[in-house]
Design a protein around this motif. Structure first.
Motif, PDB file in Angstrom:
ATOM      1  N   SER A 124       0.860  -1.184   0.000  1.00  0.00           N
ATOM      2  CA  SER A 124       0.000   0.000   0.000  1.00  0.00           C
ATOM      3  C   SER A 124       0.892   1.229   0.000  1.00  0.00           C
ATOM      4  N   ALA A 125       0.579   2.175  -0.875  1.00  0.00           N
ATOM      5  CA  ALA A 125       1.348   3.424  -0.929  1.00  0.00           C
ATOM      6  C   ALA A 125       0.881   4.347   0.191  1.00  0.00           C
ATOM      7  N   TRP A 126       1.833   4.899   0.937  1.00  0.00           N
ATOM      8  CA  TRP A 126       1.574   5.892   1.999  1.00  0.00           C
ATOM      9  C   TRP A 126       2.547   7.030   1.752  1.00  0.00           C
ATOM     10  N   LEU A 127       2.056   8.095   1.166  1.00  0.00           N
ATOM     11  CA  LEU A 127       2.923   9.221   0.802  1.00  0.00           C
ATOM     12  C   LEU A 127       2.470  10.498   1.498  1.00  0.00           C
ATOM     13  N   THR A 128       3.449  11.333   1.835  1.00  0.00           N
ATOM     14  CA  THR A 128       3.184  12.648   2.423  1.00  0.00           C
ATOM     15  C   THR A 128       3.642  13.717   1.434  1.00  0.00           C
ATOM     16  N   PHE A 129       2.731  14.607   1.100  1.00  0.00           N
ATOM     17  CA  PHE A 129       3.037  15.749   0.229  1.00  0.00           C
ATOM     18  C   PHE A 129       3.127  16.986   1.104  1.00  0.00           C
ATOM     19  N   ARG A 130       4.262  17.697   1.021  1.00  0.00           N
ATOM     20  CA  ARG A 130       4.450  18.923   1.791  1.00  0.00           C
ATOM     21  C   ARG A 130       4.401  20.111   0.839  1.00  0.00           C
ATOM     22  N   PHE A 131       3.670  21.122   1.252  1.00  0.00           N
ATOM     23  CA  PHE A 131       3.536  22.352   0.465  1.00  0.00           C
ATOM     24  C   PHE A 131       4.384  23.426   1.130  1.00  0.00           C
ATOM     25  N   TYR A 132       5.287  24.046   0.356  1.00  0.00           N
ATOM     26  CA  TYR A 132       6.241  25.030   0.875  1.00  0.00           C
ATOM     27  C   TYR A 132       6.005  26.409   0.261  1.00  0.00           C
ATOM     28  N   LYS A 133       6.338  27.396   1.045  1.00  0.00           N
ATOM     29  CA  LYS A 133       6.526  28.763   0.539  1.00  0.00           C
ATOM     30  C   LYS A 133       7.925  29.143   0.988  1.00  0.00           C
TER      31      LYS A 133
ATOM     32  N   VAL B 248       7.410  15.358  -2.033  1.00  0.00           N
ATOM     33  CA  VAL B 248       6.816  14.105  -1.610  1.00  0.00           C
ATOM     34  C   VAL B 248       7.866  13.260  -0.883  1.00  0.00           C
ATOM     35  N   ALA B 249       7.415  12.504   0.112  1.00  0.00           N
ATOM     36  CA  ALA B 249       8.267  11.572   0.861  1.00  0.00           C
ATOM     37  C   ALA B 249       7.388  10.444   1.372  1.00  0.00           C
ATOM     38  N   ASP B 250       8.008   9.379   1.856  1.00  0.00           N
ATOM     39  CA  ASP B 250       7.240   8.312   2.499  1.00  0.00           C
ATOM     40  C   ASP B 250       6.579   8.861   3.741  1.00  0.00           C
ATOM     41  N   ALA B 251       5.360   8.363   4.027  1.00  0.00           N
ATOM     42  CA  ALA B 251       4.656   8.823   5.220  1.00  0.00           C
ATOM     43  C   ALA B 251       5.378   8.369   6.480  1.00  0.00           C
TER      44      ALA B 251
ATOM     45  N   LEU C 271       3.957  24.888   4.770  1.00  0.00           N
ATOM     46  CA  LEU C 271       2.623  25.423   5.014  1.00  0.00           C
ATOM     47  C   LEU C 271       1.610  24.329   5.338  1.00  0.00           C
ATOM     48  N   LEU C 272       1.809  23.133   4.760  1.00  0.00           N
ATOM     49  CA  LEU C 272       0.783  22.105   4.860  1.00  0.00           C
ATOM     50  C   LEU C 272       1.359  20.745   4.514  1.00  0.00           C
ATOM     51  N   GLU C 273       0.813  19.723   5.161  1.00  0.00           N
ATOM     52  CA  GLU C 273       1.098  18.335   4.787  1.00  0.00           C
ATOM     53  C   GLU C 273      -0.214  17.681   4.385  1.00  0.00           C
ATOM     54  N   VAL C 274      -0.180  16.973   3.258  1.00  0.00           N
ATOM     55  CA  VAL C 274      -1.319  16.181   2.798  1.00  0.00           C
ATOM     56  C   VAL C 274      -0.853  14.728   2.746  1.00  0.00           C
ATOM     57  N   ASN C 275      -1.554  13.844   3.466  1.00  0.00           N
ATOM     58  CA  ASN C 275      -1.210  12.417   3.489  1.00  0.00           C
ATOM     59  C   ASN C 275      -2.124  11.664   2.532  1.00  0.00           C
ATOM     60  N   CYS C 276      -1.508  10.803   1.699  1.00  0.00           N
ATOM     61  CA  CYS C 276      -2.249  10.031   0.705  1.00  0.00           C
ATOM     62  C   CYS C 276      -1.954   8.548   0.882  1.00  0.00           C
TER      63      CYS C 276
END
Length: 195
Positions: free
Chosen positions: A141-150, A191-194, A155-160
């Motif tokens: 199962s893929a568990w990825l964390t997307f981080r949004f930067y300025k 993106v990185a592993d969760a 600014l934010l982490e979205v976990n997928c």
């Protein structure tokens, strides 16, 4: 009449005071040449030394084999640690573009959007397993964390996450964040592993 000379005593040596012994260091009276000293056999000692040397060589060989094996294990562990560090280190991705991460291929067409109840999410993301994980039995199962930067600010982490898949299978990814307000003004996504 008395006999002034008593009869000679019997035996190999003359009586005390009569006759003489051979000189010291000479040949004993009535014996042949002296025997050379008998050589001692060292067979038992040589066998024991040979066995001890063989054991030392065998132990040394065992230590060498164990040392080579331990070195190979250490190399594999170092390689595994470096690969995991690479997976855990955020890598920049562009919104909507296809990318690969940790044996997964993410298809093009994903978008950053708003969640139903506020906040920011990622929609239309599909993932395909390209490589099996030797440490995991069954599917992945893929568990990825997307981080949004300025800039350098996160600014934010979205976990997928995805469904469990075998190599070659594809699944949609469900994404969510803990933020209740949508973010604006981000300039980079990584993106990185969760975990």
């Amino acid at each position: 009449m008395s006999d002034q000379n008593p009869p000679p005593p019997s035996g190999p040596y003359p009586p005390q005071g009569q006759g003489s012994f051979p000189p010291q260091g000479g040949q004993p009276y009535g014996y042949g040449q002296p025997m050379p000293p008998q050589k001692k056999s060292h067979l038992a000692r040589n066998i024991i030394i040979g066995v001890v040397l063989a054991l030392i060589l065998m132990c040394g060989g065992c230590f060498a084999i164990v040392g080579v094996g331990a070195n190979e294990v250490a190399k594999e562990v170092d390689k595994s640690i470096k690969e995991e560090q690479k997976n855990d280190t955020p890598t920049e991705v562009k919104e909507g573009q296809a990318f690969k991460h940790d044996g997964y291929a993410i298809a093009a067409g994903w978008k950053v959007g708003e969640e139903e109840y506020g906040g920011t999410t990622i929609t239309n993301m599909r993932v395909t397993v390209e490589e099996a994980d030797p440490d995991v039995e069954g599917g992945r199962s893929a568990w990825l964390t997307f981080r949004f930067y300025k800039g350098a600010d996160v600014l934010l982490e979205v976990n997928c996450t995805s469904n469990e898949m075998q190599v070659g299978e594809t699944s949609k990814m469900d994404c969510s964040s803990l933020e209740t307000e949508p973010i604006k003004g981000w300039d980079t996504i990584k993106v990185a592993d969760a975990f």
